[in-house]
Design an enzyme around this catalytic site. Structure first.
Site, PDB file in Angstrom:
ATOM      1  N   CYS A   1      -7.554   1.403  -1.479  1.00 40.62           N
ATOM      2  CA  CYS A   1      -7.422   0.747  -0.186  1.00 40.62           C
ATOM      3  C   CYS A   1      -7.494  -0.761  -0.423  1.00 40.62           C
ATOM      4  O   CYS A   1      -8.501  -1.265  -0.939  1.00 40.62           O
ATOM      5  CB  CYS A   1      -8.520   1.182   0.780  1.00 40.62           C
ATOM      6  SG  CYS A   1      -8.424   0.316   2.381  1.00 40.62           S
TER       7      CYS A   1
ATOM      8  N   CYS B   1     -13.333  -8.990  21.711  1.00 46.04           N
ATOM      9  CA  CYS B   1     -12.557  -8.226  20.734  1.00 46.04           C
ATOM     10  C   CYS B   1     -11.431  -7.445  21.418  1.00 46.04           C
ATOM     11  O   CYS B   1     -10.767  -6.642  20.781  1.00 46.04           O
ATOM     12  CB  CYS B   1     -13.463  -7.272  19.956  1.00 46.04           C
ATOM     13  SG  CYS B   1     -14.304  -6.052  20.994  1.00 46.04           S
TER      14      CYS B   1
ATOM     15  N   TYR C   1     -25.494  -9.267  24.937  1.00 46.40           N
ATOM     16  CA  TYR C   1     -24.960  -8.314  23.960  1.00 46.40           C
ATOM     17  C   TYR C   1     -25.141  -8.903  22.555  1.00 46.40           C
ATOM     18  O   TYR C   1     -24.204  -8.969  21.762  1.00 46.40           O
ATOM     19  CB  TYR C   1     -23.488  -8.013  24.224  1.00 46.40           C
ATOM     20  CG  TYR C   1     -23.148  -7.679  25.657  1.00 46.40           C
ATOM     21  CD1 TYR C   1     -23.240  -6.379  26.143  1.00 46.40           C
ATOM     22  CD2 TYR C   1     -22.727  -8.674  26.536  1.00 46.40           C
ATOM     23  CE1 TYR C   1     -22.915  -6.072  27.463  1.00 46.40           C
ATOM     24  CE2 TYR C   1     -22.411  -8.381  27.854  1.00 46.40           C
ATOM     25  CZ  TYR C   1     -22.510  -7.085  28.312  1.00 46.40           C
ATOM     26  OH  TYR C   1     -22.178  -6.792  29.627  1.00 46.40           O
TER      27      TYR C   1
ATOM     28  N   CYS D   1      -1.277   5.815   7.176  1.00 43.03           N
ATOM     29  CA  CYS D   1      -2.727   5.624   7.265  1.00 43.03           C
ATOM     30  C   CYS D   1      -3.085   4.823   8.507  1.00 43.03           C
ATOM     31  O   CYS D   1      -2.384   3.886   8.886  1.00 43.03           O
ATOM     32  CB  CYS D   1      -3.213   4.899   6.008  1.00 43.03           C
ATOM     33  SG  CYS D   1      -4.968   4.497   6.029  1.00 43.03           S
TER      34      CYS D   1
ATOM     35  N   ASP E   1     -20.822 -11.654  24.426  1.00 36.49           N
ATOM     36  CA  ASP E   1     -20.060 -10.968  23.371  1.00 36.49           C
ATOM     37  C   ASP E   1     -20.112  -9.464  23.632  1.00 36.49           C
ATOM     38  O   ASP E   1     -20.789  -8.713  22.927  1.00 36.49           O
ATOM     39  CB  ASP E   1     -20.666 -11.313  22.002  1.00 36.49           C
ATOM     40  CG  ASP E   1     -19.837 -10.774  20.841  1.00 36.49           C
ATOM     41  OD1 ASP E   1     -18.762 -10.212  21.087  1.00 36.49           O
ATOM     42  OD2 ASP E   1     -20.286 -10.898  19.682  1.00 36.49           O
TER      43      ASP E   1
ATOM     44  N   CYS F   1       0.825  -1.206   0.000  1.00 35.95           N
ATOM     45  CA  CYS F   1       0.000   0.000   0.000  1.00 35.95           C
ATOM     46  C   CYS F   1       0.863   1.262   0.000  1.00 35.95           C
ATOM     47  O   CYS F   1       1.795   1.381   0.803  1.00 35.95           O
ATOM     48  CB  CYS F   1      -0.910  -0.008   1.229  1.00 35.95           C
ATOM     49  SG  CYS F   1      -1.928   1.477   1.366  1.00 35.95           S
TER      50      CYS F   1
ATOM     51  N   CYS G   1      -4.804   0.387   8.466  1.00 31.11           N
ATOM     52  CA  CYS G   1      -4.069  -0.799   8.915  1.00 31.11           C
ATOM     53  C   CYS G   1      -2.604  -0.409   9.054  1.00 31.11           C
ATOM     54  O   CYS G   1      -2.098   0.420   8.306  1.00 31.11           O
ATOM     55  CB  CYS G   1      -4.250  -1.969   7.955  1.00 31.11           C
ATOM     56  SG  CYS G   1      -3.727  -1.664   6.262  1.00 31.11           S
TER      57      CYS G   1
END
Length: 468
Positions: A175, A421, A328, A79, A394, A73, A82
């Protein structure tokens, strides 16, 4: 060694810390370095100094690590979409597994938990089904663009943010996280905005018309939704853009206009106008179809989400007679994915629109053994009088409130499947439950290649306290 702000020091990168930064030591003093890879030898400049650590940027890469690769990229290193493209993907998954394990050990004080090898994403590029791009009146220039000193380059920007800023926006022409057609659609929108008579939004003064462009992609049907987010209503202008896009790209199945005058940089409208095609997309996880509207939550890596949900189903080990409580539950994707293996699934979710989506998704898939309760998790759990065999949890990135954990421990389901997460929140929450539950194993699942983010699925089984 005494370290001063703005000082340049030579360091060798030893590891990657959670958050994706390289970690080096100067006589025991910790230095975190952005865009660094273990094995790098680099001269770094200290820009922040604290009592126990410092943060630095690479001034010169003296000897690159053998783990480094060339990032495809052109925006890599600048950026915020990522930040790990320069790190070989197999190494990314290994570091992510280590982050989960280290969080359990250092935050949860849980030292003997089996953390399995990370399940890699089926796709490493082009995996995202949703991308949000920001409009900015003046785009942020890359260093080589600044050297060119071309005043024409300093115009509007449509793209992703420079990390840690709200007003620095790159003019992103391509992207690699989204399928390639998304880049062509994005560039067509950019050309239209530049040619229009309406001003681009100013992120400092909060004036202007064009604010965001959100692109969604249905993997199952290979079609697209374009969501044009504006500060006010101008139907003629956005309708013309919608018509132009749909005529040029038959794969665009939906165009909507979300309108918001809120100053917050969130691409969600207070009002939505349907401009063309369907008001929603349909995508599929496993054998189930899901309707996705412009502001619906849906896992951004469709193939990765199927791996995640399959792991949840495997760990739940349902036989068909169980009552499952899904905390959740969002738009009901996990509940619906498990519905063919359970007697009944009850989901709890605070967001009203998510509950509506969950109920609609059940109707779409002819699922009749799932029901959903809307409300605050603490209040709903406290009022719920239910014997549950399996509990799915979750939570958002912050994890669970202590009151929720206490209520779970008073209910004592036989099995808890914790989907996380955030490894730090996972470690804290499961540690609070470790007196009553054995953590059998944790399966990291990568939904976000080239970022440090990692999902995980943990299997917790109830201890027999009488035998202890």
């Amino acid at each position: 060694m005494r370290v001063k702000k703005n000082q340049v020091v030579e360091v060798e990168i030893e590891n990657i810390a959670f958050g994706g930064k390289g970690l080096a030591k100067l006589n025991g003093y910790t230095v975190f370095i952005d865009q660094a890879v273990p094995g790098d030898l680099a001269a770094v400049r200290i820009f922040k100094k604290k009592k126990s650590y410092a943060e630095a940027r690479i001034e010169q890469l003296i000897k690159p690590s053998p783990l480094r690769i060339d990032a495809p990229c052109p925006y890599s290193g600048y950026c915020g979409g990522c930040k790990w493209q320069f790190l070989e993907y197999g190494q990314q998954t290994e570091y992510k597994r280590n982050h989960v394990q280290e969080s359990l050990q250092h935050i949860g004080r849980l030292y003997d938990v089996p953390v399995l090898d990370t399940l890699p994403s089926p796709k490493v590029f082009g995996y995202r089904n949703k991308m949000e791009f920001t409009c900015a009146r003046r785009r942020w220039l890359l260093p080589k663009e600044m050297e060119a000193k071309d005043p024409l380059q300093a115009g509007m920007g449509l793209g992703l943010h420079v990390p840690g800023t709200f007003y620095k926006v790159l003019d992103t022409r391509v992207c690699f996280l989204q399928p390639d057609l998304g880049n062509h659609i994005l560039n067509d929108v950019r050309r239209y905005i530049k040619a229009s008579s309406l001003p681009v939004y100013d992120l400092r003064s909060h004036t202007g018309f064009w604010r965001f462009v959100t692109l969604r992609h249905s993997v199952a049907r290979d079609n697209w939704m374009v969501n044009l987010v504006t500060a006010e209503e101008d139907h003629e202008t956005v309708q013309s853009l919608a018509d132009t896009l749909m005529k040029k790209h038959p794969q665009i199945a939906s165009v909507v206009n979300n309108i918001t005058d809120r100053k917050a940089g969130v691409a969600v409208g207070q009002k939505e106008i349907h401009l063309g095609g369907s008001p929603y997309l349909k995508d599929r996880i496993g054998t189930y179809d899901f309707k996705i509207s412009a502001n619906s939550f849906f896992q951004t890596n469709t193939a990765g989400a199927e791996q995640l949900y399959a792991t949840v189903k495997k760990y739940a080990g349902l036989k068909g007679h169980e009552t499952v409580l899904d905390l959740y539950c969002g738009t009901g994707t996990i509940a619906i994915f498990l519905s063919d293996a359970a007697h009944e699934i009850i989901g709890i979710e605070q967001v009203e629109s998510s509950v509506r989506d969950a109920e609609n998704n059940c109707r779409t898939n002819h699922v009749d053994n799932c029901r959903f309760i809307r409300g605050d998790m603490r209040d709903c759990l406290q009022k719920l009088d239910l014997a549950t065999d399996v509990m799915i949890v979750d939570p958002p990135r912050a994890g669970m409130h202590k009151d929720v954990v206490r209520r779970i421990l008073s209910m004592l389901p036989n099995k808890i499947i914790y989907v996380s997460c955030n490894p730090a929140a996972l470690a804290r929450d499961v540690a609070m439950m470790s007196e009553h539950y054995q953590i059998e194993k944790v399966q990291p699942v990568d939904l976000f290649p080239h970022t440090y983010h990692i999902e995980s699925v943990s299997l917790l089984t109830k201890k027999d306290l009488n035998s202890i």
